[in-house]
Design a protein around this motif. Structure first.
Motif, PDB file in Angstrom:
ATOM      1  N   ALA A  88       0.829  -1.208   0.000  1.00 17.59           N
ATOM      2  CA  ALA A  88       0.000   0.000   0.000  1.00 17.59           C
ATOM      3  C   ALA A  88       0.863   1.256   0.000  1.00 17.59           C
ATOM      4  O   ALA A  88       0.577   2.222  -0.724  1.00 17.59           O
ATOM      5  CB  ALA A  88      -0.949  -0.005   1.202  1.00 17.59           C
ATOM      6  N   LEU A  89       1.910   1.257   0.797  1.00 17.92           N
ATOM      7  CA  LEU A  89       2.798   2.411   0.851  1.00 17.92           C
ATOM      8  C   LEU A  89       3.525   2.607  -0.474  1.00 17.92           C
ATOM      9  O   LEU A  89       3.658   3.737  -0.964  1.00 17.92           O
ATOM     10  CB  LEU A  89       3.803   2.257   1.999  1.00 17.92           C
ATOM     11  N   ALA A  90       3.965   1.517  -1.086  1.00 17.20           N
ATOM     12  CA  ALA A  90       4.635   1.613  -2.386  1.00 17.20           C
ATOM     13  C   ALA A  90       3.674   2.174  -3.435  1.00 17.20           C
ATOM     14  O   ALA A  90       4.049   3.043  -4.235  1.00 17.20           O
ATOM     15  CB  ALA A  90       5.163   0.249  -2.811  1.00 17.20           C
ATOM     16  N   GLU A  91       2.444   1.680  -3.412  1.00 13.01           N
ATOM     17  CA  GLU A  91       1.451   2.187  -4.371  1.00 13.01           C
ATOM     18  C   GLU A  91       1.185   3.668  -4.138  1.00 13.01           C
ATOM     19  O   GLU A  91       1.099   4.459  -5.090  1.00 13.01           O
ATOM     20  CB  GLU A  91       0.154   1.395  -4.256  1.00 13.01           C
ATOM     21  N   GLN A  92       1.077   4.050  -2.890  1.00 11.88           N
ATOM     22  CA  GLN A  92       0.851   5.456  -2.545  1.00 11.88           C
ATOM     23  C   GLN A  92       2.003   6.320  -3.061  1.00 11.88           C
ATOM     24  O   GLN A  92       1.773   7.387  -3.629  1.00 11.88           O
ATOM     25  CB  GLN A  92       0.713   5.584  -1.026  1.00 11.88           C
ATOM     26  N   MET A  93       3.225   5.850  -2.890  1.00 11.43           N
ATOM     27  CA  MET A  93       4.381   6.612  -3.386  1.00 11.43           C
ATOM     28  C   MET A  93       4.368   6.683  -4.907  1.00 11.43           C
ATOM     29  O   MET A  93       4.643   7.729  -5.486  1.00 11.43           O
ATOM     30  CB  MET A  93       5.682   5.983  -2.900  1.00 11.43           C
ATOM     31  N   ARG A  94       4.045   5.562  -5.543  1.00 12.94           N
ATOM     32  CA  ARG A  94       4.031   5.519  -7.002  1.00 12.94           C
ATOM     33  C   ARG A  94       2.949   6.436  -7.560  1.00 12.94           C
ATOM     34  O   ARG A  94       3.190   7.208  -8.487  1.00 12.94           O
ATOM     35  CB  ARG A  94       3.824   4.088  -7.499  1.00 12.94           C
ATOM     36  N   LEU A  95       1.762   6.375  -7.002  1.00 13.41           N
ATOM     37  CA  LEU A  95       0.657   7.197  -7.497  1.00 13.41           C
ATOM     38  C   LEU A  95       0.850   8.666  -7.177  1.00 13.41           C
ATOM     39  O   LEU A  95       0.397   9.525  -7.925  1.00 13.41           O
ATOM     40  CB  LEU A  95      -0.675   6.689  -6.938  1.00 13.41           C
ATOM     41  N   GLY A  96       1.524   8.927  -6.071  1.00 17.43           N
ATOM     42  CA  GLY A  96       1.835  10.313  -5.724  1.00 17.43           C
ATOM     43  C   GLY A  96       2.898  10.890  -6.634  1.00 17.43           C
ATOM     44  O   GLY A  96       3.056  12.099  -6.749  1.00 17.43           O
ATOM     45  N   ALA A  97       3.619   9.982  -7.287  1.00 10.94           N
ATOM     46  CA  ALA A  97       4.663  10.348  -8.259  1.00 10.94           C
ATOM     47  C   ALA A  97       5.679  11.327  -7.686  1.00 10.94           C
ATOM     48  O   ALA A  97       6.213  12.158  -8.399  1.00 10.94           O
ATOM     49  CB  ALA A  97       4.042  10.874  -9.542  1.00 10.94           C
ATOM     50  N   THR A  98       5.923  11.230  -6.392  1.00 13.21           N
ATOM     51  CA  THR A  98       6.947  12.085  -5.799  1.00 13.21           C
ATOM     52  C   THR A  98       8.180  11.249  -5.505  1.00 13.21           C
ATOM     53  O   THR A  98       8.113  10.242  -4.805  1.00 13.21           O
ATOM     54  CB  THR A  98       6.453  12.732  -4.487  1.00 13.21           C
ATOM     55  N   VAL A  99       9.268  11.661  -6.097  1.00  9.87           N
ATOM     56  CA  VAL A  99      10.539  11.007  -5.838  1.00  9.87           C
ATOM     57  C   VAL A  99      11.135  11.694  -4.626  1.00  9.87           C
ATOM     58  O   VAL A  99      11.197  12.924  -4.570  1.00  9.87           O
ATOM     59  CB  VAL A  99      11.475  11.135  -7.059  1.00  9.87           C
ATOM     60  N   PRO A 100      11.528  10.925  -3.620  1.00  8.21           N
ATOM     61  CA  PRO A 100      12.125  11.555  -2.445  1.00  8.21           C
ATOM     62  C   PRO A 100      13.308  12.432  -2.851  1.00  8.21           C
ATOM     63  O   PRO A 100      14.198  11.999  -3.586  1.00  8.21           O
ATOM     64  CB  PRO A 100      12.589  10.371  -1.595  1.00  8.21           C
ATOM     65  N   ALA A 101      13.269  13.673  -2.423  1.00  7.42           N
ATOM     66  CA  ALA A 101      14.313  14.631  -2.789  1.00  7.42           C
ATOM     67  C   ALA A 101      15.405  14.625  -1.727  1.00  7.42           C
ATOM     68  O   ALA A 101      15.139  14.843  -0.553  1.00  7.42           O
ATOM     69  CB  ALA A 101      13.722  16.025  -2.935  1.00  7.42           C
ATOM     70  N   GLY A 102      16.608  14.333  -2.154  1.00  9.31           N
ATOM     71  CA  GLY A 102      17.741  14.345  -1.245  1.00  9.31           C
ATOM     72  C   GLY A 102      17.977  12.996  -0.591  1.00  9.31           C
ATOM     73  O   GLY A 102      17.084  12.146  -0.516  1.00  9.31           O
ATOM     74  N   PHE A 103      19.196  12.846  -0.142  1.00 10.98           N
ATOM     75  CA  PHE A 103      19.646  11.588   0.432  1.00 10.98           C
ATOM     76  C   PHE A 103      18.818  11.189   1.652  1.00 10.98           C
ATOM     77  O   PHE A 103      18.359  10.060   1.761  1.00 10.98           O
ATOM     78  CB  PHE A 103      21.135  11.697   0.784  1.00 10.98           C
ATOM     79  N   GLU A 104      18.622  12.123   2.568  1.00 10.44           N
ATOM     80  CA  GLU A 104      17.885  11.819   3.809  1.00 10.44           C
ATOM     81  C   GLU A 104      16.452  11.405   3.520  1.00 10.44           C
ATOM     82  O   GLU A 104      15.937  10.458   4.133  1.00 10.44           O
ATOM     83  CB  GLU A 104      17.908  13.024   4.757  1.00 10.44           C
ATOM     84  N   ALA A 105      15.789  12.084   2.600  1.00  9.76           N
ATOM     85  CA  ALA A 105      14.411  11.742   2.249  1.00  9.76           C
ATOM     86  C   ALA A 105      14.343  10.365   1.605  1.00  9.76           C
ATOM     87  O   ALA A 105      13.415   9.585   1.871  1.00  9.76           O
ATOM     88  CB  ALA A 105      13.814  12.796   1.326  1.00  9.76           C
ATOM     89  N   LEU A 106      15.317  10.050   0.761  1.00  7.54           N
ATOM     90  CA  LEU A 106      15.353   8.747   0.110  1.00  7.54           C
ATOM     91  C   LEU A 106      15.544   7.636   1.136  1.00  7.54           C
ATOM     92  O   LEU A 106      14.822   6.634   1.122  1.00  7.54           O
ATOM     93  CB  LEU A 106      16.476   8.702  -0.940  1.00  7.54           C
ATOM     94  N   ILE A 107      16.484   7.824   2.038  1.00  6.18           N
ATOM     95  CA  ILE A 107      16.732   6.834   3.089  1.00  6.18           C
ATOM     96  C   ILE A 107      15.480   6.659   3.951  1.00  6.18           C
ATOM     97  O   ILE A 107      15.103   5.536   4.309  1.00  6.18           O
ATOM     98  CB  ILE A 107      17.945   7.241   3.959  1.00  6.18           C
ATOM     99  N   GLY A 108      14.807   7.750   4.278  1.00  5.71           N
ATOM    100  CA  GLY A 108      13.581   7.677   5.072  1.00  5.71           C
ATOM    101  C   GLY A 108      12.474   6.920   4.352  1.00  5.71           C
ATOM    102  O   GLY A 108      11.789   6.092   4.953  1.00  5.71           O
ATOM    103  N   ALA A 109      12.307   7.194   3.055  1.00  2.00           N
ATOM    104  CA  ALA A 109      11.271   6.514   2.268  1.00  2.00           C
ATOM    105  C   ALA A 109      11.554   5.019   2.183  1.00  2.00           C
ATOM    106  O   ALA A 109      10.645   4.191   2.328  1.00  2.00           O
ATOM    107  CB  ALA A 109      11.182   7.131   0.874  1.00  2.00           C
TER     108      ALA A 109
END
Length: 134
Positions: A88-109
């Protein structure tokens, strides 16, 4: 006759199915961590890794029922919930089409996506406990 300590016979098949799921599960974890840039490589595109992550989780789900057993019910239920939560979280991220910006955001996601799958670690520990007690 001496019998090697192992699982109770009724858990042999569930254990084999569970063990077979660990390969795709580890691959799912790996595709996300491959999106993290290193000092030498830029990292795989997050959207690409996320799509493969979702595909791998979908491939795991059909076999979940095959390792369900009374002695493992709490762990099995937690794994199924974790699998659904990660999907569900992966789908939410995919549909939101937001790529985590920056290293910290990517690691958090990535951490958020992987955390629900930690239930499989608890299930593996339960199999170890059952092996020791048999």
């Amino acid at each position: 006759m001496f019998r090697r300590r192992g699982l109770p016979p009724e858990l042999d098949q569930p254990f084999e199915v569970f063990r077979a799921l660990l390969g795709p599960l580890e691959r799912a974890r790996a595709v996300l961590t491959e999106t993290v840039p290193t000092t030498r490589l830029p990292g795989r595109p997050f959207a690409e890794g996320l799509a493969e992550f979702e595909e791998l989780l979908r491939a795991i789900e059909p076999a979940m029922a095959d390792w369900r057993a009374t002695d493992l019910e709490p762990q099995w239920s937690a794994c199924l919930r974790g699998l659904h939560e990660a999907q569900a979280l992966a789908e939410q991220m995919r549909l939101g089409a937001t790529v985590p910006a920056g290293f910290e955001a990517l690691i958090g996601a990535i951490g958020d996506l992987l955390a629900p799958l930690d239930a499989f670690i608890a299930a593996a520990e339960r199999f170890r406990q059952l092996r020791r007690s048999s």
